[in-house]
Design a protein around this motif. Structure first.
Motif, short mmCIF file in Angstrom:
data_model
loop_
_atom_site.label_atom_id
_atom_site.label_comp_id
_atom_site.label_asym_id
_atom_site.label_seq_id
_atom_site.Cartn_x
_atom_site.Cartn_y
_atom_site.Cartn_z
N ASP A 225 -3.95 73.05 -18.38
CA ASP A 225 -3.41 74.28 -17.79
C ASP A 225 -2.88 75.22 -18.86
O ASP A 225 -1.81 75.01 -19.42
N TYR A 226 -3.65 76.25 -19.11
CA TYR A 226 -3.25 77.26 -20.10
C TYR A 226 -2.43 78.37 -19.44
O TYR A 226 -1.79 79.16 -20.12
N THR A 227 -2.45 78.42 -18.09
CA THR A 227 -1.85 79.58 -17.41
C THR A 227 -0.33 79.61 -17.56
O THR A 227 0.27 80.67 -17.40
N ASN A 228 0.28 78.48 -17.86
CA ASN A 228 1.74 78.45 -18.03
C ASN A 228 2.15 78.33 -19.50
O ASN A 228 3.33 78.17 -19.80
N ALA A 229 1.16 78.38 -20.40
CA ALA A 229 1.46 78.16 -21.83
C ALA A 229 1.98 79.44 -22.49
O ALA A 229 1.76 80.55 -22.01
N PHE A 230 2.67 79.23 -23.59
CA PHE A 230 3.20 80.34 -24.39
C PHE A 230 2.70 80.23 -25.82
O PHE A 230 2.46 79.13 -26.32
N ILE A 231 2.54 81.40 -26.46
CA ILE A 231 2.35 81.42 -27.92
C ILE A 231 3.57 82.17 -28.45
O ILE A 231 3.74 83.37 -28.17
N GLY A 232 4.42 81.47 -29.16
CA GLY A 232 5.71 82.07 -29.52
C GLY A 232 6.44 82.43 -28.24
O GLY A 232 6.55 81.63 -27.32
N GLU A 233 6.89 83.69 -28.17
CA GLU A 233 7.64 84.14 -26.99
C GLU A 233 6.74 84.72 -25.91
O GLU A 233 7.20 85.04 -24.82
N LYS A 234 5.46 84.87 -26.25
CA LYS A 234 4.57 85.58 -25.30
C LYS A 234 3.77 84.59 -24.46
O LYS A 234 3.39 83.52 -24.94
N ARG A 235 3.43 85.02 -23.25
CA ARG A 235 2.51 84.22 -22.44
C ARG A 235 1.18 84.11 -23.16
O ARG A 235 0.68 85.11 -23.70
N LEU A 236 0.61 82.92 -23.17
CA LEU A 236 -0.66 82.71 -23.86
C LEU A 236 -1.73 83.67 -23.35
O LEU A 236 -2.52 84.21 -24.13
N THR A 237 -1.71 83.93 -22.04
CA THR A 237 -2.75 84.79 -21.46
C THR A 237 -2.57 86.25 -21.87
O THR A 237 -3.48 87.05 -21.69
N ASP A 238 -1.39 86.61 -22.41
CA ASP A 238 -1.25 87.96 -22.96
C ASP A 238 -1.78 88.04 -24.39
O ASP A 238 -2.11 89.11 -24.88
N VAL A 239 -1.84 86.90 -25.06
CA VAL A 239 -2.34 86.89 -26.44
C VAL A 239 -3.85 86.66 -26.43
O VAL A 239 -4.60 87.33 -27.15
N ILE A 240 -4.29 85.68 -25.63
CA ILE A 240 -5.74 85.44 -25.50
C ILE A 240 -6.18 86.07 -24.19
O ILE A 240 -5.91 85.53 -23.11
N ASP A 241 -6.78 87.25 -24.28
CA ASP A 241 -7.13 87.93 -23.01
C ASP A 241 -8.60 87.74 -22.63
O ASP A 241 -9.10 88.39 -21.73
N ASP A 242 -9.26 86.82 -23.32
CA ASP A 242 -10.65 86.50 -22.99
C ASP A 242 -10.64 85.45 -21.86
O ASP A 242 -10.77 84.24 -22.09
N HIS A 243 -10.46 85.95 -20.65
CA HIS A 243 -10.27 85.02 -19.52
C HIS A 243 -11.53 84.23 -19.20
O HIS A 243 -11.46 83.09 -18.74
N ALA A 244 -12.69 84.85 -19.48
CA ALA A 244 -13.95 84.12 -19.24
C ALA A 244 -13.99 82.89 -20.15
O ALA A 244 -14.39 81.79 -19.74
N TRP A 245 -13.55 83.04 -21.39
CA TRP A 245 -13.53 81.90 -22.33
C TRP A 245 -12.51 80.85 -21.87
O TRP A 245 -12.81 79.65 -21.84
N LEU A 246 -11.33 81.32 -21.47
CA LEU A 246 -10.29 80.36 -21.06
C LEU A 246 -10.77 79.51 -19.87
O LEU A 246 -10.61 78.30 -19.86
N ASP A 247 -11.36 80.20 -18.90
CA ASP A 247 -11.80 79.49 -17.69
C ASP A 247 -13.10 78.74 -17.88
O ASP A 247 -13.42 77.86 -17.09
N GLY A 248 -13.86 79.12 -18.90
CA GLY A 248 -15.18 78.53 -19.10
C GLY A 248 -15.21 77.58 -20.29
O GLY A 248 -14.88 76.39 -20.17
N ASP A 249 -15.59 78.14 -21.46
CA ASP A 249 -15.81 77.28 -22.64
C ASP A 249 -14.58 76.48 -23.03
O ASP A 249 -14.70 75.34 -23.47
N PHE A 250 -13.39 77.09 -22.92
CA PHE A 250 -12.19 76.35 -23.34
C PHE A 250 -12.05 75.06 -22.53
O PHE A 250 -11.99 73.96 -23.08
N ILE A 251 -12.04 75.22 -21.20
CA ILE A 251 -11.82 74.04 -20.36
C ILE A 251 -12.95 73.03 -20.55
O ILE A 251 -12.72 71.83 -20.74
N SER A 252 -14.19 73.52 -20.59
CA SER A 252 -15.29 72.54 -20.69
C SER A 252 -15.31 71.88 -22.07
O SER A 252 -15.62 70.70 -22.19
N THR A 253 -14.92 72.60 -23.12
CA THR A 253 -14.89 71.97 -24.45
C THR A 253 -13.87 70.83 -24.47
O THR A 253 -14.15 69.74 -24.98
#
Ligand code: NAX
Length: 330
Positions: free
Chosen positions: A196-224
């Motif tokens: 679950d990346y949706t609740n993760a943080f990078i430093g003080e920021k939400r991870l999804t604000d830093v990595i905005d490639d949602h297709a990658w997060l939902d696709g290649d990231f999870i499957s990798t």
């Protein structure tokens, strides 16, 4: 020389490839710290005892100051005798063309015997980490056989999945792995597991604000992350071993010290019904550990619709694995 009472660590499958990577960091103090002596209690099949003697010679040759004694045996009750920590690694790896259900039926009985031996011989407060696959369901079997030990003390390993996820996310974001927090693994250690990346943080920021490639997060990231074990077998010709051993070290070490503020650790633990997961199923949740070495499942995590569907899928898989082994649950 330290005055502390030694901690007894039982390791099964100690001559296997994970065992070979696991014993040396334990002996060097990576789990319990640099002033905590240990006694290593190593279990192997009779056929592998000779190889285990070789491992033992190498441990001797490291002259680790913290190692007070090394016991090698093929008798489970001897290996688990008064053990404070049991690392259940030994089991058969999945052979070519073997289905997961076959592996469960093949390895399940090992964990009936080991659960009973833990019940008979280990320290009543022993902590158990199951690595041997299918680790969640093997843990369920061992836990059900060891009635004397608190069920909460049985856990299975999804830390390798957490570490794999962190490394993928750090590479994508161009940050360090330790800049990422609250990355939780949910469910089974299998290809249904949900990082679950949706609740993760990078430093003080939400991870999804830093990595905005949602297709990658939902696709290649999870499957990798889900398929990483297979990718390593394809590349190396052998399953992951050193990374699995270090994940076991991380899991055990983090279970013995308080989790830093704002951090989570992923552990497959008996569900207490949190998030609607059936009670008793060995399910990976984000957890924190307190100063007494007790873990708590983190509460109040918000999962969006997609995340909830993924959690349900992995929960369904674990429920069906439990049905496959119901005759082994005592
Ligand atoms: P190996 O085949 O190299 O070693 C397993 C060792 O266990 C062998 O030496 C064997 O003699 C011993 N063994 C088998 N049955 C035993 C028993 N009843 N009592 C004591 N010892 C026994 O496998 P290895 O690569 O070390 O992997 C061990 C287990 O870890 C496998 O089940 C593997 O699938 C699992 N893994 C779990 C991971 C996780 O994240 N939870 C990741 C890595 C790994 O795939």
């Amino acid at each position: 020389m330290s005055q502390k009472t030694p901690i007894r660590v039982a390791v099964t499958g100690a001559a296997g490839q994970i065992g070979y990577s696991l014993l040396f960091p334990i002996a060097a103090g990576h789990v319990f710290g640099p002033d905590q002596p240990v006694i290593l209690q190593l279990l192997e099949l009779p056929v592998a005892l000779n190889a285990l003697q070789g491992v033992r010679m190498e441990l001797d040759d490291c002259a680790f100051p913290l190692v007070q004694e090394i016991i090698t045996t093929s008798d489970a009750e001897t290996a688990f005798g008064d053990a404070d920590l049991c690392l259940l690694v030994g089991s058969k790896p999945r052979g070519p063309g073997m289905l997961r259900a076959d592996l469960i039926r093949e390895n399940g009985p090992i964990f009936v015997g080991q659960g009973k031996a833990i019940d008979a011989a280990a320290n009543q407060n022993t902590k158990v980490l199951v690595v041997g696959n299918p680790c969640n369901t093997n843990c369920l079997i061992a836990m059900n056989q060891a009635k004397r030990v608190n069920r909460r003390n049985f856990t299975a390993m999804t830390r390798l999945d957490q570490n794999r996820a962190l490394s993928q996310l750090a590479a994508k974001a161009g940050c360090g792995v330790s800049d990422i927090s609250k990355l939780g693994i949910w469910g089974n250690h299998s290809k249904t597991m949900y990082p679950d990346y949706t609740n993760a943080f990078i430093g003080e920021k939400r991870l999804t604000d830093v990595i905005d490639d949602h297709a990658w997060l939902d696709g290649d990231f999870i499957s990798t992350v889900q398929q990483r074990g297979k990718a390593i077998i394809d590349a190396r010709g052998k399953s992951s071993a050193a990374s699995a051993a270090w994940a076991a070290i991380d899991h055990a070490a983090d279970w013995h010290r308080p989790t830093a503020d704002g951090e989570w650790v992923s552990m497959a633990v008996p569900s207490d019904g949190s998030y609607g997961i059936p009670e008793g199923l060995i399910f990976s949740f984000p957890c924190t550990v307190d100063a007494d070495g007790e873990y708590q499942i983190v509460q109040g995590i918000e999962l969006d619709e997609k995340a909830r569907a993924r959690v349900q899928t992995t929960c369904d898989e674990l429920t069906s694995e439990r049905d496959t082994v119901k005759d082994l649950l005592g």
